[in-house]
Design an enzyme around this catalytic site. Structure first.
Site, mmCIF file in Angstrom:
data_model
loop_
_atom_site.group_PDB
_atom_site.id
_atom_site.type_symbol
_atom_site.label_atom_id
_atom_site.label_comp_id
_atom_site.label_asym_id
_atom_site.label_seq_id
_atom_site.Cartn_x
_atom_site.Cartn_y
_atom_site.Cartn_z
ATOM 1 N N LYS A 297 40.703 37.545 39.699
ATOM 2 C CA LYS A 297 40.568 37.988 40.879
ATOM 3 C C LYS A 297 41.690 36.774 41.699
ATOM 4 C CE LYS A 297 37.512 36.044 43.836
ATOM 5 N NZ LYS A 297 37.693 34.427 44.180
ATOM 6 N N HIS B 210 33.594 36.701 37.716
ATOM 7 C CA HIS B 210 32.745 35.746 36.861
ATOM 8 C C HIS B 210 31.329 35.533 36.981
ATOM 9 C CE1 HIS B 210 33.323 32.821 40.055
ATOM 10 N NE2 HIS B 210 32.362 32.070 39.494
ATOM 11 N N LYS C 76 27.482 35.312 34.716
ATOM 12 C CA LYS C 76 26.363 34.374 34.728
ATOM 13 C C LYS C 76 25.027 34.967 34.234
ATOM 14 C CE LYS C 76 28.150 32.025 39.051
ATOM 15 N NZ LYS C 76 28.728 31.051 38.584
ATOM 16 N N HIS D 244 31.896 39.009 44.405
ATOM 17 C CA HIS D 244 30.877 38.423 43.770
ATOM 18 C C HIS D 244 29.682 39.004 44.704
ATOM 19 C CE1 HIS D 244 33.670 35.906 42.053
ATOM 20 N NE2 HIS D 244 33.709 34.848 42.913
HETATM 21 C C1 BG6 Z 1 35.608 31.729 43.236
HETATM 22 C C2 BG6 Z 1 36.069 31.699 44.656
HETATM 23 O O1 BG6 Z 1 35.850 33.242 42.978
HETATM 24 O O2 BG6 Z 1 33.944 31.494 43.052
HETATM 25 C C3 BG6 Z 1 35.709 30.241 45.024
HETATM 26 O O3 BG6 Z 1 37.417 31.873 44.658
HETATM 27 C C4 BG6 Z 1 34.480 29.701 44.810
HETATM 28 O O4 BG6 Z 1 36.206 30.008 46.279
HETATM 29 C C5 BG6 Z 1 33.778 30.237 43.352
HETATM 30 O O5 BG6 Z 1 33.997 28.420 45.146
HETATM 31 C C6 BG6 Z 1 32.291 29.974 43.235
HETATM 32 O O6 BG6 Z 1 31.849 30.259 42.083
HETATM 33 P P1 BG6 Z 1 30.631 29.439 41.510
HETATM 34 O O7 BG6 Z 1 30.255 29.861 40.124
HETATM 35 O O8 BG6 Z 1 30.935 28.038 41.514
HETATM 36 O O9 BG6 Z 1 29.468 29.891 42.354
#
Ligand code: BG6
Length: 460
Positions: free
Chosen positions: A152, A182, A186, A244
């Site tokens: 992304k 991602h 999880k 997300h």
């Molecule tokens: C990323 C974003 O996709 O996800 C970031 O670009 C964000 O800004 C991150 O901090 C959050 O991921 P996680 O896994 O730390 O919750």
């Protein structure tokens, strides 16, 4: 669906953008963890491709500190792991780089091998890389896998996402394309489907008759740090919501798929995205943390939101009228991602309502303290009519304490190597997500001059 590597076949992973943060922090440590656990294919090579004039040893020195910081497993197999890695220098926008890549592949691959191209570069390099891979016929093989992973942001809006999808489809079939989010890697996000469909007690209640509202919160305590160049143009909707938060929503709202195949899962997720009612900007909160404007690289008087609360509605039979409150922000009090399902109150309350009576809730704690909680009312001992809220808790750390929770990337990288797109986003899902997000961004960026609500960092 293939779940194991063929021991007689070789696999090559080509990482474009190998000197970037993502490769150092996530990709290589994740491959190492899987290697350490014996989950990588028997014969694999990693080609780290980037512009800096390094030898393989220079490259390994360069990544060392960050790589080591992100290691969760003992370093006893490092030498062995790194013997699979070679560095290759090239400018991905230039044709010569692909001549070099082809020659290098011939050198390192002992036999014709499956290949995974990982685009961990800045998004503006996706187009030249895809086009060159296509022009050099690196995307096809009669019997070997040629998969491509795209990070992304997948486009900036619907039009650019459609363009990128069209370019990919010019060379790659949909099942070769792995658009990564991602959050789907999880463990606790994947567990949503197991919680819903491996248990018969929750699903009958999973609808508008029993559920009052759904709250999807992805809060972060971190600020945008050094990422203003990207973030100030992207904002919270492109950075977190389009991908997300909407993906989490699809997992909560989707109908039971016919099976666990990628096509069935993706089809059900698409149906949810298709049912999303356009958001009403009057009900959206746009926020920006105080101090954001002082971050280096942020435009003067920038109105880019770093926080948003969006009430979303899924207009279908199951969810009609149930609000899904999607909320995410930077510089908040804590880093926590959770989904709370709030049930309706009993139709007739017999007990004292003024003693903190709460409707039942299921809380899916995505991170940290991963787990699931069921909150319900209990009679307060030694009282005639009062209730007290209690909970049944499942926590991975205590409930499954001998099992390590792999990082999101570990699962996804293996799946991409195996060719399983179940936890990746289909072209149409991406486009439908943008269809929901674009009008919100258009409203904020083109139609209103309203200032964002300013909030104090470290608050919730
Ligand atoms: C990323 C974003 O996709 O996800 C970031 O670009 C964000 O800004 C991150 O901090 C959050 O991921 P996680 O896994 O730390 O919750």
């Amino acid at each position: 669906m293939q779940t194991q590597f063929n021991p007689t076949q070789n696999y090559t992973i080509i990482i474009f953008g190998a000197t970037g943060d993502l490769t150092k922090r996530k990709l290589l440590p994740s491959f190492y963890h899987q290697f350490h656990e014996g989950n990588m294919p028997k014969n694999f090579k990693i080609i780290a491709f980037a512009r800096r004039p390094y030898s393989t040893d220079d490259y390994l020195d360069f990544i060392n500190d960050v790589f080591m910081e992100n290691l969760e497993h003992p370093s006893d197999l490092l030498d062995d792991f790194f013997s699979h890695v070679t560095y290759l220098q090239g400018d991905v926008t230039q044709k010569e780089a692909y001549d070099t890549l082809k020659a290098h592949l011939t050198k390192v691959e002992e036999i014709p091998s499956h290949r995974l191209y990982y685009l961990a570069t800045a998004p503006q390099l996706y187009e030249p890389i895809i086009t060159h891979l296509g022009d050099y016929c690196l995307h096809v093989s009669d019997d070997l896998m040629r998969n491509i992973v795209i990070e992304k942001p997948f486009g900036q809006n619907l039009a650019s996402a459609e363009k990128l999808n069209a370019l990919l489809h010019q060379y790659f079939k949909e099942e070769q394309i792995f658009r990564i989010d991602h959050y789907l890697g999880k463990e606790t996000a994947q567990n949503i489907l197991f919680f819903r469909f491996a248990n018969s007690i929750f699903e009958p209640l999973w609808n508008r008759r029993y559920i009052d509202s759904v709250h999807i919160d992805v809060a972060e305590s971190g600020t945008i740090h050094y990422r203003a160049g990207y973030y100030d143009k992207a904002g919270i909707f492109r950075d977190m919501f389009q991908n997300h938060l909407l993906q989490l929503l699809t997992l909560i709202a989707m109908e039971p798929p016919a099976n666990f195949e990628a096509s069935s899962l993706q089809y059900e997720k698409m149906k949810v995205l298709q049912s999303l009612r356009p958001a009403d900007p009057d009900y959206i909160t746009f926020g920006q943390y105080e101090g954001y404007l002082d971050a280096p690289g942020v435009a003067e008087n920038s109105r880019t939101p770093t926080y948003a609360l969006v009430p979303a509605y899924v207009d279908n039979w199951r969810w009609q009228g149930v609000p899904f409150f999607l909320r995410s922000g930077k510089a908040l009090k804590e880093k926590t991602s959770r989904i709370m399902i709030e049930f309706r109150c009993p139709p007739h309350l017999l007990f004292d309502k003024n003693t903190g009576f709460e409707p039942n809730k299921i809380v899916i704690q995505i991170q940290p303290n991963e787990g699931i909680q069921l909150r319900f009312e209990t009679k307060k001992p030694n009282s005639p009519q009062q209730t007290v809220t209690t909970s049944m808790d499942f926590n991975y750390q205590t409930g499954l304490k001998d099992m390590r929770l792999p990082t999101a990337y570990e699962r996804l990288l293996l799946d991409a190597l195996l060719g399983d797109t179940s936890l990746f986003t289909h072209a149409r899902e991406i486009e439908l997500s943008w269809k929901f997000i674009d009008p919100i961004n258009d409203y904020w960026e083109k139609e209103t001059e309203q200032e964002p609500m300013r909030y104090t960092p470290g608050t919730m």
